[in-house]
Each structure stands twice: as structure tokens, then as C-alpha cells.
Write an enzyme that holds these catalytic residues in place. Structure first.
Site, mmCIF file in Angstrom:
data_model
loop_
_atom_site.group_PDB
_atom_site.id
_atom_site.type_symbol
_atom_site.label_atom_id
_atom_site.label_comp_id
_atom_site.label_asym_id
_atom_site.label_seq_id
_atom_site.Cartn_x
_atom_site.Cartn_y
_atom_site.Cartn_z
ATOM 1 N N ASP A 260 56.506 -21.760 73.801
ATOM 2 C CA ASP A 260 55.060 -21.997 73.874
ATOM 3 C C ASP A 260 54.444 -21.647 72.515
ATOM 4 O O ASP A 260 54.669 -20.552 71.983
ATOM 5 C CB ASP A 260 54.463 -21.120 74.989
ATOM 6 C CG ASP A 260 53.001 -21.431 75.240
ATOM 7 O OD1 ASP A 260 52.694 -21.984 76.312
ATOM 8 O OD2 ASP A 260 52.171 -21.118 74.360
ATOM 9 N N ASN A 268 43.514 -25.991 67.551
ATOM 10 C CA ASN A 268 42.682 -27.131 67.972
ATOM 11 C C ASN A 268 41.220 -26.900 67.620
ATOM 12 O O ASN A 268 40.551 -27.801 67.098
ATOM 13 C CB ASN A 268 42.780 -27.302 69.497
ATOM 14 C CG ASN A 268 43.840 -28.304 69.906
ATOM 15 O OD1 ASN A 268 44.230 -29.137 69.106
ATOM 16 N ND2 ASN A 268 44.305 -28.206 71.137
ATOM 17 N N HIS A 273 41.439 -31.754 67.401
ATOM 18 C CA HIS A 273 42.484 -32.159 68.348
ATOM 19 C C HIS A 273 43.572 -33.008 67.685
ATOM 20 O O HIS A 273 44.762 -32.888 67.993
ATOM 21 C CB HIS A 273 41.820 -32.937 69.494
ATOM 22 C CG HIS A 273 42.527 -32.792 70.791
ATOM 23 N ND1 HIS A 273 43.417 -33.713 71.233
ATOM 24 C CD2 HIS A 273 42.484 -31.807 71.721
ATOM 25 C CE1 HIS A 273 43.896 -33.319 72.394
ATOM 26 N NE2 HIS A 273 43.344 -32.162 72.720
ATOM 27 N N ASP A 277 47.534 -32.455 67.583
ATOM 28 C CA ASP A 277 48.578 -33.433 67.956
ATOM 29 C C ASP A 277 49.649 -33.511 66.866
ATOM 30 O O ASP A 277 50.849 -33.616 67.154
ATOM 31 C CB ASP A 277 47.956 -34.825 68.135
ATOM 32 C CG ASP A 277 47.223 -34.945 69.456
ATOM 33 O OD1 ASP A 277 47.301 -33.993 70.254
ATOM 34 O OD2 ASP A 277 46.581 -35.990 69.685
ATOM 35 N N GLU A 303 51.203 -27.418 75.205
ATOM 36 C CA GLU A 303 51.881 -26.955 73.989
ATOM 37 C C GLU A 303 53.159 -26.198 74.349
ATOM 38 O O GLU A 303 53.606 -25.318 73.639
ATOM 39 C CB GLU A 303 50.934 -26.185 73.110
ATOM 40 C CG GLU A 303 50.422 -24.838 73.409
ATOM 41 C CD GLU A 303 50.101 -24.352 74.825
ATOM 42 O OE1 GLU A 303 50.151 -25.129 75.801
ATOM 43 O OE2 GLU A 303 49.828 -23.158 74.940
HETATM 44 N N1 LIG Z 1 45.933 -31.308 70.367
HETATM 45 C C1 LIG Z 1 46.430 -31.126 71.590
HETATM 46 N N2 LIG Z 1 46.145 -30.014 72.266
HETATM 47 C C2 LIG Z 1 46.665 -29.834 73.487
HETATM 48 C C3 LIG Z 1 47.498 -30.802 74.084
HETATM 49 N N3 LIG Z 1 47.876 -30.322 75.301
HETATM 50 C C4 LIG Z 1 47.286 -29.119 75.462
HETATM 51 N N4 LIG Z 1 46.565 -28.812 74.367
HETATM 52 C C5 LIG Z 1 45.769 -27.602 74.124
HETATM 53 O O1 LIG Z 1 46.601 -26.462 74.030
HETATM 54 C C6 LIG Z 1 45.763 -25.329 74.219
HETATM 55 C C7 LIG Z 1 46.543 -24.280 74.993
HETATM 56 O O2 LIG Z 1 45.760 -23.126 74.972
HETATM 57 P P1 LIG Z 1 46.120 -21.821 75.760
HETATM 58 O O3 LIG Z 1 46.865 -22.171 77.025
HETATM 59 O O4 LIG Z 1 44.874 -21.015 75.916
HETATM 60 O O5 LIG Z 1 47.156 -21.068 74.888
HETATM 61 P P2 LIG Z 1 47.141 -20.641 73.365
HETATM 62 O O6 LIG Z 1 45.839 -20.829 72.696
HETATM 63 O O7 LIG Z 1 48.313 -21.320 72.727
HETATM 64 O O8 LIG Z 1 47.425 -19.111 73.469
HETATM 65 P P3 LIG Z 1 48.780 -18.401 73.795
HETATM 66 O O9 LIG Z 1 49.655 -19.362 74.500
HETATM 67 O O10 LIG Z 1 48.410 -17.267 74.676
HETATM 68 O O11 LIG Z 1 49.346 -17.956 72.503
HETATM 69 C C8 LIG Z 1 44.517 -25.822 74.948
HETATM 70 O O12 LIG Z 1 43.411 -25.712 74.075
HETATM 71 C C9 LIG Z 1 44.811 -27.292 75.245
HETATM 72 O O13 LIG Z 1 43.662 -28.091 75.145
HETATM 73 C C10 LIG Z 1 47.755 -31.989 73.340
HETATM 74 O O14 LIG Z 1 48.483 -32.902 73.771
HETATM 75 N N5 LIG Z 1 47.222 -32.100 72.108
#
Ligand SMILES: Nc1nc2c(ncn2[C@@H]2O[C@H](COP(=O)(O)OP(=O)(O)OP(=O)(O)O)[C@@H](O)[C@H]2O)c(=O)[nH]1
Length: 383
Positions: A260, A268, A273, A277, A303
Site C-alpha cells: 500500500d 493526490n 489526480h 495516476d 493504491e
Molecule cells: N490518482 C488516483 N488516486 C487514487 C486512485 N485510487 C484511489 N486513489 C486515492 O488513494 C487515496 C488513498 O488514501 P488513503 O486510503 O487515505 O491512504 P493514504 O493517504 O495512502 O494513507 P496511508 O495508506 O495510511 O499511508 C485516496 O485519496 C484515493 O482517492 C486512482 O486510481 N488514482
């Protein structure tokens, strides 16, 4: 005489079938958004059914001119088959041969002397076919190692048949038609129809290969994540279930890594965004490059990534996980951003007996990695 009448009826049927086939091919062509080999084959169908009709139905052109036109259309259909093949095998098109054959044939066939001598006329037409398909066979041979190599043998066989059949016809037509025995006439008719059948077989084979190729492509797309090109969750699960079963029956070690990206939300938020990506694609490429071909890499969602390491003992899996973590950290996109990843590692048999348990265990370790400060690998303590 009887045999010739039968041939005419068969020719009429064949033209009708050809027309129906053409409609289907052109519908496929419309559906597949302009697939050029299919368009070329559609034109083959139109030309040959038109030729069949002109040959059989009364027109104001007069018998001989009608015959010449029909034969030229048949030759043009064969030339279009060649063009379809070249589209299919991604080779430059031989339009020069197209123009040359049609011009020479038109020039020869329009001579009154030749027109009146059936054997000479048919020999010239057959020579045209032989020339077209000799060139066609040569073109097909050139792609035996290319993108169409799966189709190479059947196409070559059908092309060579289209050289052999007209060649066989030439000696058979030399007795003057009046002196032809019924057997000779029937054999002639049969060979003439064989040319039709081989042509249809040839066209249908290309249509089949295009269709099979489209189905394979769709099946491949259905199991890939569109952003990263990695296996999607469903495909990963299917492959992983099989690997778990093989590992259990073969008593081989198997590891699952859950990965992860750290603080991805802030990436982001800060850079947008689209940049996010780009990061996901770069990480996916990096993971793909750092595992063996037999390992399975998937996008688990958002992610999160998941990797299955086949036939890998715990210490090696830990080593690979650490290597992956370091590789992601070294990515440095646009030289401005350090990306880090947290990884949970679980082993089959020692910690779980099913894929669901294995993924759950890896997920728990991932949670611990996040809790302990991120950018690290957590697994069951060694020993
Ligand atoms: N650009 C992009 N962002 C994505 C995609 N799928 C998920 N996300 C973003 O990934 C982010 C995941 O955030 P969180 O689950 O809070 O986790 P994090 O910020 O990585 O924090 P930790 O995992 O605790 O380190 C969210 O803001 C989602 O919008 C994608 O396909 N593209």
C-alpha cells in the site's frame, strides 16, 4: 452438357451464398470499427458475387464482353484477397500487382482472336490466378516469424492450392471444347468450383483469425486493470487460487505480499489526480520489473497492490519484499517526490491454509507496517 448445366446452377447458388457471406463480413467490419482486412474481404465477396451474376444473367453487353467482365471481376476478387492478407499480416499492399494483372488481362482478353478461342482465353485467365497466388504465397512465407505466424501454415496451404488448381486446369482445356469428353468437362467444372471453395475457405479463415484475435484481446483486457495493466482483482484471485492449489498438492512454499502506497492521499491533494495516476503506473511498472515471470502481480484496488510469489520460501520472500520496497523508494518521479510503500508478507501453510486467509494475514501485517511508521516490510517473525 448436363454437367455444364449443373455447374451453372451451382455457380448461381455460390454467388447467392457469397452475397450473404459478404453482408455478414461487412456487418463484422462495421462492428469492429473499420478493421481493414474485413473490409477487403467484404469487397472480395461483392466482386465475386457480382462476377457470378454477370456470368449467368443476361445483360446488354453481349456474351463475350460479359464473360470478359465476369473474369476480370473474379481476378479482382482474388487480388483483393491478397490485399486483405497484406492488411492482416501488416505488410505493404501490392497495388502494383493489382493494376498490372488487371491491365494485362484486359488487354489480352479484349483481343477478338483470343476471345473466340475458349482454351486460350481460359489459359490466360488461369495464368493470372497462378501469378497472383504465387506472389501471395511468397508474401505469406515472408511472415512465417511475424505477428501472423499462427496463421502462416493454413494460409500458405490455401494459397498454394490456389496456385495448383488453375495450373491443373490449363492442360485440361486444350482439347477443343467440342471434342471434350464428359469426364473432362466434369473435371473442368469441378476444378472451377474448387477455385471458388478454396477462395471461400481462404476468406473464412482470415475472418475466423480476426474474430479469434478480437475475442483473445477482449479476454485479455477483461483481466487487466485499465490504468496499470496489472491483473485486476478477479483475474488475480483466479490465478492465485490455482497457484495455492498447486502449492498445496506439490508441498511448495508460496508467499503473498500486500503493498500500500504511503500517504497517497496527500500526493493526490498536492499534485492532482493525474499525477497520482502517473505514480500508480510507475509503481506498477517497477513491481513488474522486480519480480520473476512466474510471479503474479495485481492491483488490489486504489493504491493497493498484491503479489503472489510462487515456490518461494519465507526468507527469500522477505528478501524480495525488501527489494521491492527499496525499488519503489528509489523511483523519484520527476526528481521531486519520494514515494514509499508499506508491505505485509504472509506464507501459505505456516500462517494460512486458504487464499482468503492468506490475503487476510498479509493485510494484517500491512496494517502493522503502517502503524509502525510506514515504508517497511512486516512478516511473521523468523524462526
Ligand atoms: N490518482 C488516483 N488516486 C487514487 C486512485 N485510487 C484511489 N486513489 C486515492 O488513494 C487515496 C488513498 O488514501 P488513503 O486510503 O487515505 O491512504 P493514504 O493517504 O495512502 O494513507 P496511508 O495508506 O495510511 O499511508 C485516496 O485519496 C484515493 O482517492 C486512482 O486510481 N488514482
Amino acid at each position: 452438357m448436363q454437367s455444364l448445366l449443373d455447374i451453372r446452377a451451382t455457380l448461381l447458388c455460390t454467388s447467392g451464398y457469397s452475397l450473404m457471406l459478404t453482408v455478414i463480413i461487412l456487418l463484422f467490419w462495421r462492428k469492429s470499427r473499420g478493421d481493414k482486412p474485413l473490409l477487403a474481404l467484404g469487397i472480395v465477396g461483392i466482386l465475386s458475387s457480382l462476377a457470378g451474376m454477370i456470368y449467368l444473367l443476361p445483360t446488354p453487353l453481349g456474351f463475350w464482353h460479359q464473360l470478359v467482365l465476369a473474369n476480370l471481376l473474379f481476378l479482382a476478387a482474388s487480388l483483393h484477397m491478397l490485399i486483405a492478407t497484406e492488411h492482416f499480416t501488416r505488410q505493404p499492399r501490392s497495388w502494383w500487382l493489382y493494376v498490372l494483372v488487371l491491365l494485362v488481362e484486359l488487354l489480352l482478353l479484349s483481343q477478338d482472336y483470343i476471345l473466340l478461342h475458349t482454351n486460350l482465353r481460359i489459359s490466360i485467365i488461369m495464368a493470372g490466378y497462378v501469378l497472383i497466388w504465387l506472389w501471395g504465397s511468397w508474401r505469406i512465407r515472408q511472415v512465417r516469424h511475424g505477428s501472423a505466424r499462427d496463421s502462416y501454415r493454413p494460409l500458405l496451404l490455401l494459397a498454394l492450392l490456389q496456385v495448383a488448381i488453375p495450373l491443373l486446369r490449363i492442360p485440361l482445356i486444350w482439347p477443343v471444347p467440342q471434342a471434350m469428353t464428359l469426364t473432362q468437362a466434369s473435371l473442368q467444372g469441378l476444378l472451377s468450383l474448387s477455385m471458388f471453395w478454396t477462395s471461400y475457405g481462404y476468406c473464412l479463415f482470415i475472418v475466423y483469425r480476426r474474430y479469434a484475435g478480437a475475442v483473445d484481446k477482449l479476454a485479455e483486457q477483461a483481466q487487466r486493470d485499465s490504468l496499470t495493466g496489472l491483473y485486476n482483482q478477479r483475474a488475480f484471485r483466479r490465478l492465485a487460487e490455482r497457484s495455492v492449489h498447486e502449492a498445496q498438492t506439490g508441498q511448495q512454499p508460496l508467499a503473498v505480499l500486500m503493498l500500500d502506497l504511503d500517504h497517497f492521499k496527500s500526493i493526490n491533494d498536492q499534485h492532482g489526480h493525474l499525477y497520482g495516476d502517473e505514480v500508480l503506473k510507475a509503481v506498477a511498472d517497477c513491481l513488474r520489473q522486480h519480480v520473476r515471470p512466474q510471479d503474479v502481480v495485481g492491483r488490489h484496488g486504489g493504491e493497493e497492490f498484491i503479489i503472489l510469489l510462487r515456490d518461494t520460501p519465507a526468507d527469500t520472500a522477505r528478501h524480495i519484499a525488501e527489494r521491492l520496497r527499496a525499488a519503489v523508494e528509489a523511483l523519484m518521479l520527476h526528481n521531486e517526490h519520494v514515494i514509499t510503500v508499506s508491505i505485509g508478507l504472509a506464507m501459505l501453510a505456516t500462517e494460512a491454509t486458504s487464499l482468503t486467509q492468506l490475503i487476510k494475514q498479509a493485510d494484517d501485517y500491512l496494517y502493522q507496517a503502517k502503524y509502525q511508521g510506514r515504508n517497511r516490510v512486516v512478516a511473521m517473525p523468523a524462526g
